[in-house]
Design a protein around this motif. Sequence first.
Motif, PDB file in Angstrom:
ATOM      1  N   PHE A   1       1.124  -1.358   0.039  1.00 33.32           N
ATOM      2  CA  PHE A   1      -0.041   0.031  -0.153  1.00 33.32           C
ATOM      3  C   PHE A   1       0.751   1.292   0.171  1.00 33.32           C
ATOM      4  CE2 PHE A   1       0.197  -0.932   4.754  1.00 33.32           C
ATOM      5  CZ  PHE A   1       0.619   1.081   4.772  1.00 33.32           C
ATOM      6  N   VAL A   2       0.288   2.822  -0.644  1.00 32.65           N
ATOM      7  CA  VAL A   2       1.157   3.368  -0.247  1.00 32.65           C
ATOM      8  C   VAL A   2       0.490   5.039  -0.040  1.00 32.65           C
ATOM      9  CG1 VAL A   2       1.611   5.458  -2.230  1.00 32.65           C
ATOM     10  CG2 VAL A   2       2.030   2.749  -2.946  1.00 32.65           C
ATOM     11  N   ASP A   3       0.933   5.458   0.808  1.00 31.60           N
ATOM     12  CA  ASP A   3       0.101   6.634   1.417  1.00 31.60           C
ATOM     13  C   ASP A   3       1.028   7.804   1.529  1.00 31.60           C
ATOM     14  OD1 ASP A   3       2.014   7.523   4.088  1.00 31.60           O
ATOM     15  OD2 ASP A   3       1.706   5.079   3.764  1.00 31.60           O
ATOM     16  N   GLU A   4       0.412   8.602   0.680  1.00 35.03           N
ATOM     17  CA  GLU A   4       1.072  10.167   0.145  1.00 35.03           C
ATOM     18  C   GLU A   4      -0.360  11.265   0.870  1.00 35.03           C
ATOM     19  OE1 GLU A   4       1.434  10.415  -4.063  1.00 35.03           O
ATOM     20  OE2 GLU A   4       0.802   9.086  -4.316  1.00 35.03           O
ATOM     21  N   MET A   5       1.094  11.887   0.964  1.00 30.84           N
ATOM     22  CA  MET A   5       0.176  13.507   1.472  1.00 30.84           C
ATOM     23  C   MET A   5      -0.148  14.694   0.572  1.00 30.84           C
ATOM     24  SD  MET A   5       3.119  16.610   3.701  1.00 30.84           S
ATOM     25  CE  MET A   5       2.611  17.566   1.414  1.00 30.84           C
ATOM     26  N   VAL A   6      -1.458  14.678   1.737  1.00 34.12           N
ATOM     27  CA  VAL A   6      -2.790  15.906   0.601  1.00 34.12           C
ATOM     28  C   VAL A   6      -2.339  16.810   1.215  1.00 34.12           C
ATOM     29  CG1 VAL A   6      -3.671  13.896  -0.667  1.00 34.12           C
ATOM     30  CG2 VAL A   6      -4.565  14.803   1.718  1.00 34.12           C
ATOM     31  N   GLU A   7      -2.036  17.190   2.436  1.00 30.06           N
ATOM     32  CA  GLU A   7      -1.322  18.607   3.396  1.00 30.06           C
ATOM     33  C   GLU A   7      -0.720  17.953   4.391  1.00 30.06           C
ATOM     34  OE1 GLU A   7      -4.758  21.132   5.747  1.00 30.06           O
ATOM     35  OE2 GLU A   7      -5.290  20.215   4.210  1.00 30.06           O
ATOM     36  N   GLY A   8       0.388  18.530   4.716  1.00 28.66           N
ATOM     37  CA  GLY A   8       0.940  19.555   5.426  1.00 28.66           C
ATOM     38  C   GLY A   8       2.497  20.217   5.414  1.00 28.66           C
ATOM     39  N   ALA A   9       3.282  19.707   6.179  1.00 30.28           N
ATOM     40  CA  ALA A   9       4.439  20.794   6.662  1.00 30.28           C
ATOM     41  C   ALA A   9       5.195  20.607   4.935  1.00 30.28           C
ATOM     42  CB  ALA A   9       5.023  20.678   7.355  1.00 30.28           C
ATOM     43  N   PHE A  10       5.252  18.952   4.205  1.00 34.18           N
ATOM     44  CA  PHE A  10       6.073  18.745   3.302  1.00 34.18           C
ATOM     45  C   PHE A  10       6.052  19.585   2.157  1.00 34.18           C
ATOM     46  CE2 PHE A  10       7.250  15.642   6.418  1.00 34.18           C
ATOM     47  CZ  PHE A  10       8.373  15.384   6.541  1.00 34.18           C
ATOM     48  N   LYS A  11       6.726  19.580   0.954  1.00 29.19           N
ATOM     49  CA  LYS A  11       6.460  20.020  -0.093  1.00 29.19           C
ATOM     50  C   LYS A  11       5.657  18.744  -0.859  1.00 29.19           C
ATOM     51  CE  LYS A  11       8.162  22.251  -3.980  1.00 29.19           C
ATOM     52  NZ  LYS A  11       9.424  23.067  -4.767  1.00 29.19           N
ATOM     53  N   ARG A  12       6.622  17.437  -0.504  1.00 26.88           N
ATOM     54  CA  ARG A  12       5.553  16.468  -1.082  1.00 26.88           C
ATOM     55  C   ARG A  12       5.923  15.275   0.424  1.00 26.88           C
ATOM     56  NH1 ARG A  12       8.298  13.054  -3.729  1.00 26.88           N
ATOM     57  NH2 ARG A  12       9.944  14.335  -4.241  1.00 26.88           N
ATOM     58  N   PHE A  13       5.642  14.417  -0.009  1.00 29.45           N
ATOM     59  CA  PHE A  13       5.738  12.838   0.173  1.00 29.45           C
ATOM     60  C   PHE A  13       4.932  11.575   0.193  1.00 29.45           C
ATOM     61  CE2 PHE A  13       5.070  10.636   4.135  1.00 29.45           C
ATOM     62  CZ  PHE A  13       5.708  11.117   5.357  1.00 29.45           C
ATOM     63  N   ARG A  14       6.219  10.715  -0.499  1.00 29.39           N
ATOM     64  CA  ARG A  14       5.278   9.509  -0.475  1.00 29.39           C
ATOM     65  C   ARG A  14       6.092   8.125   0.357  1.00 29.39           C
ATOM     66  NH1 ARG A  14       5.673   5.606  -4.814  1.00 29.39           N
ATOM     67  NH2 ARG A  14       3.388   4.558  -5.378  1.00 29.39           N
ATOM     68  N   HIS A  15       5.265   7.209   1.222  1.00 34.07           N
ATOM     69  CA  HIS A  15       5.844   6.194   1.978  1.00 34.07           C
ATOM     70  C   HIS A  15       5.535   5.267   1.118  1.00 34.07           C
ATOM     71  CE1 HIS A  15       6.265   4.751   5.897  1.00 34.07           C
ATOM     72  NE2 HIS A  15       6.930   3.639   4.846  1.00 34.07           N
ATOM     73  N   GLU A  16       6.343   4.490   0.320  1.00 31.51           N
ATOM     74  CA  GLU A  16       5.569   3.253  -0.173  1.00 31.51           C
ATOM     75  C   GLU A  16       5.735   1.637   0.902  1.00 31.51           C
ATOM     76  OE1 GLU A  16       7.099  -0.181  -4.169  1.00 31.51           O
ATOM     77  OE2 GLU A  16       6.487   2.754  -4.660  1.00 31.51           O
ATOM     78  N   HIS A  17       4.616   1.006   1.116  1.00 34.12           N
ATOM     79  CA  HIS A  17       5.129  -0.319   2.059  1.00 34.12           C
ATOM     80  C   HIS A  17       5.049  -1.409   0.947  1.00 34.12           C
ATOM     81  CE1 HIS A  17       3.598   2.371   5.152  1.00 34.12           C
ATOM     82  NE2 HIS A  17       3.166   3.009   3.707  1.00 34.12           N
ATOM     83  N   ARG A  18       5.642  -2.435   0.913  1.00 31.74           N
ATOM     84  CA  ARG A  18       5.434  -3.858   0.486  1.00 31.74           C
ATOM     85  C   ARG A  18       5.666  -4.660   1.291  1.00 31.74           C
ATOM     86  NH1 ARG A  18       4.973  -3.886  -4.392  1.00 31.74           N
ATOM     87  NH2 ARG A  18       4.785  -1.727  -6.009  1.00 31.74           N
TER      88      ARG A  18
END
Length: 152
Positions: free
Chosen positions: A74-91
């Motif tokens: 599964f993948v979670d991605e920031m839609v709002e927050g302090a980072f400019k961009r944030f993506r976390h992939e879990h395998r």
Amino acid sequence: MKTLIQADRTIVFDLARSIDLHQVSTAQTNETAIAGRTSGPIEAGESVTWRARHFGVYQTLTARITGYDRPNYFVDEMVEGAFKRFRHEHRFDEKEGYTTMTDSFDYTAPLGWLGRVADRLFLERYMKDLLTRRNAIINQVAESERWRELLG
């Protein structure tokens, strides 16, 4: 980052998306789910808004599950927050009674060049430490019977 866990892949997958376990594993930052999915396992398309204290400042971050194939990834991605961009992939890969949980973190710090300097000086290490601590908790729970309390 890879974590080897002696447990069924489905159990590890479900623990990794447990809002309740995430809050336990991030107690040092007072991370709390305040909106969206606030307990149980997060599902495809759902979002969660976290409130946490990082570097002495409370922040909020909303992440959405943008990729999902149970029990493989599964993948979670920031839609709002302090980072400019944030993506976390879990395998999750299983072999001979062990699950290898692989985390891929991809983010861009805020504040342009200042954020890039902060990332090199301390942010990258801080993020890896948070993930290492979280994965250790997942490992402990998955390899004991405690997972039954969280997953029912």
